[in-house]
Motif scaffolding. Sequence first.
Motif, PDB file in Angstrom:
ATOM      1  N   LYS A   1       0.809  -1.168  -0.028  1.00 53.95           N
ATOM      2  CA  LYS A   1      -0.205  -0.104   0.010  1.00 53.95           C
ATOM      3  C   LYS A   1       0.792   1.255   0.035  1.00 53.95           C
ATOM      4  O   LYS A   1       0.488   2.365  -0.534  1.00 53.95           O
ATOM      5  N   VAL A   2       1.968   1.113   0.608  1.00 51.03           N
ATOM      6  CA  VAL A   2       2.905   2.124   0.531  1.00 51.03           C
ATOM      7  C   VAL A   2       4.240   1.844   0.318  1.00 51.03           C
ATOM      8  O   VAL A   2       4.502   0.789   0.573  1.00 51.03           O
ATOM      9  N   PRO A   3       5.146   2.759  -0.048  1.00 53.83           N
ATOM     10  CA  PRO A   3       6.761   2.273  -0.276  1.00 53.83           C
ATOM     11  C   PRO A   3       7.509   2.233   0.733  1.00 53.83           C
ATOM     12  O   PRO A   3       7.522   3.120   1.270  1.00 53.83           O
ATOM     13  N   THR A   4       7.577   0.782   1.178  1.00 53.73           N
ATOM     14  CA  THR A   4       8.219   0.596   2.497  1.00 53.73           C
ATOM     15  C   THR A   4       8.821  -0.589   2.177  1.00 53.73           C
ATOM     16  O   THR A   4       8.735  -1.458   1.209  1.00 53.73           O
ATOM     17  N   PRO A   5       9.991  -0.972   3.102  1.00 61.64           N
ATOM     18  CA  PRO A   5      10.946  -2.106   2.893  1.00 61.64           C
ATOM     19  C   PRO A   5      10.112  -3.308   3.281  1.00 61.64           C
ATOM     20  O   PRO A   5       9.251  -3.187   4.185  1.00 61.64           O
ATOM     21  N   ASN A   6      10.273  -4.636   2.864  1.00 60.60           N
ATOM     22  CA  ASN A   6       9.753  -5.689   3.510  1.00 60.60           C
ATOM     23  C   ASN A   6      10.297  -6.064   4.594  1.00 60.60           C
ATOM     24  O   ASN A   6      11.251  -5.534   5.116  1.00 60.60           O
ATOM     25  N   ILE A   7       9.329  -6.834   5.390  1.00 68.75           N
ATOM     26  CA  ILE A   7      10.010  -7.190   6.736  1.00 68.75           C
ATOM     27  C   ILE A   7       9.723  -8.843   7.197  1.00 68.75           C
ATOM     28  O   ILE A   7       8.709  -9.451   6.618  1.00 68.75           O
ATOM     29  N   TRP A   8      10.416  -8.973   7.977  1.00 65.47           N
ATOM     30  CA  TRP A   8      10.584 -10.515   8.530  1.00 65.47           C
ATOM     31  C   TRP A   8       9.753 -10.338   9.810  1.00 65.47           C
ATOM     32  O   TRP A   8      10.024  -9.549  10.788  1.00 65.47           O
ATOM     33  N   LEU A   9       8.312 -11.083   9.916  1.00 65.33           N
ATOM     34  CA  LEU A   9       7.843 -11.498  11.242  1.00 65.33           C
ATOM     35  C   LEU A   9       7.589 -12.978  11.456  1.00 65.33           C
ATOM     36  O   LEU A   9       7.677 -13.479  10.480  1.00 65.33           O
ATOM     37  N   ARG A  10       7.434 -13.226  12.737  1.00 64.25           N
ATOM     38  CA  ARG A  10       7.149 -14.441  13.194  1.00 64.25           C
ATOM     39  C   ARG A  10       5.809 -14.869  12.656  1.00 64.25           C
ATOM     40  O   ARG A  10       4.788 -13.933  12.537  1.00 64.25           O
ATOM     41  N   VAL A  11       5.721 -16.037  11.981  1.00 58.53           N
ATOM     42  CA  VAL A  11       4.319 -16.346  11.782  1.00 58.53           C
ATOM     43  C   VAL A  11       3.238 -16.276  12.767  1.00 58.53           C
ATOM     44  O   VAL A  11       2.247 -16.192  12.401  1.00 58.53           O
ATOM     45  N   ASP A  12       3.281 -16.550  13.946  1.00 54.10           N
ATOM     46  CA  ASP A  12       2.403 -16.206  14.996  1.00 54.10           C
ATOM     47  C   ASP A  12       1.868 -14.928  15.261  1.00 54.10           C
ATOM     48  O   ASP A  12       1.162 -14.566  15.766  1.00 54.10           O
ATOM     49  N   GLN A  13       2.885 -14.065  14.888  1.00 58.55           N
ATOM     50  CA  GLN A  13       2.385 -12.595  14.730  1.00 58.55           C
ATOM     51  C   GLN A  13       1.499 -12.190  13.651  1.00 58.55           C
ATOM     52  O   GLN A  13       1.170 -10.860  13.485  1.00 58.55           O
ATOM     53  N   LEU A  14       1.306 -13.121  12.700  1.00 58.05           N
ATOM     54  CA  LEU A  14       0.180 -12.924  11.526  1.00 58.05           C
ATOM     55  C   LEU A  14      -1.119 -13.566  11.744  1.00 58.05           C
ATOM     56  O   LEU A  14      -1.104 -14.401  12.298  1.00 58.05           O
ATOM     57  N   GLU A  15      -1.889 -12.906  10.919  1.00 57.01           N
ATOM     58  CA  GLU A  15      -3.296 -13.408  10.703  1.00 57.01           C
ATOM     59  C   GLU A  15      -3.812 -13.224   9.298  1.00 57.01           C
ATOM     60  O   GLU A  15      -3.323 -12.411   8.732  1.00 57.01           O
ATOM     61  N   ASP A  16      -4.767 -14.137   8.573  1.00 54.37           N
ATOM     62  CA  ASP A  16      -5.365 -13.707   7.580  1.00 54.37           C
ATOM     63  C   ASP A  16      -5.834 -12.290   7.509  1.00 54.37           C
ATOM     64  O   ASP A  16      -6.528 -11.862   8.478  1.00 54.37           O
ATOM     65  N   PHE A  17      -5.859 -11.837   6.294  1.00 53.01           N
ATOM     66  CA  PHE A  17      -6.566 -10.375   6.103  1.00 53.01           C
ATOM     67  C   PHE A  17      -7.692 -10.603   5.758  1.00 53.01           C
ATOM     68  O   PHE A  17      -8.061 -11.237   4.901  1.00 53.01           O
ATOM     69  N   LYS A  18      -8.693  -9.996   6.760  1.00 53.91           N
ATOM     70  CA  LYS A  18     -10.209 -10.155   6.278  1.00 53.91           C
ATOM     71  C   LYS A  18     -10.726  -8.959   5.961  1.00 53.91           C
ATOM     72  O   LYS A  18     -10.357  -7.669   6.382  1.00 53.91           O
TER      73      LYS A  18
END
Length: 71
Positions: free
Chosen positions: A54-71
């Motif tokens: 959505k915005v020009p920003t660097p990609n980021i590594w996150l733990r998978v348990d810190q993520l959820e499906d986008f609803k």
Amino acid sequence: MAIKKGSIVRAVREKLENSLEAKASDQRFSSYIFETKGEVMDVRGDYAFVKFGKVPTPNIWLRVDQLEDFK
């Protein structure tokens, strides 16, 4: 939820704030990682490489348990 390459996700604020990763870096997270769609570009072990387009920003590594499906 199984996080895999191509999944559309967002970060979960409650799981990211006060995490080890947050304490190791700047804890002022931009709201876009919690509010906009991110695409998982790669998964390695417990971490996913997420691209927020959505915005020009660097990609980021996150733990998978810190993520959820986008609803």
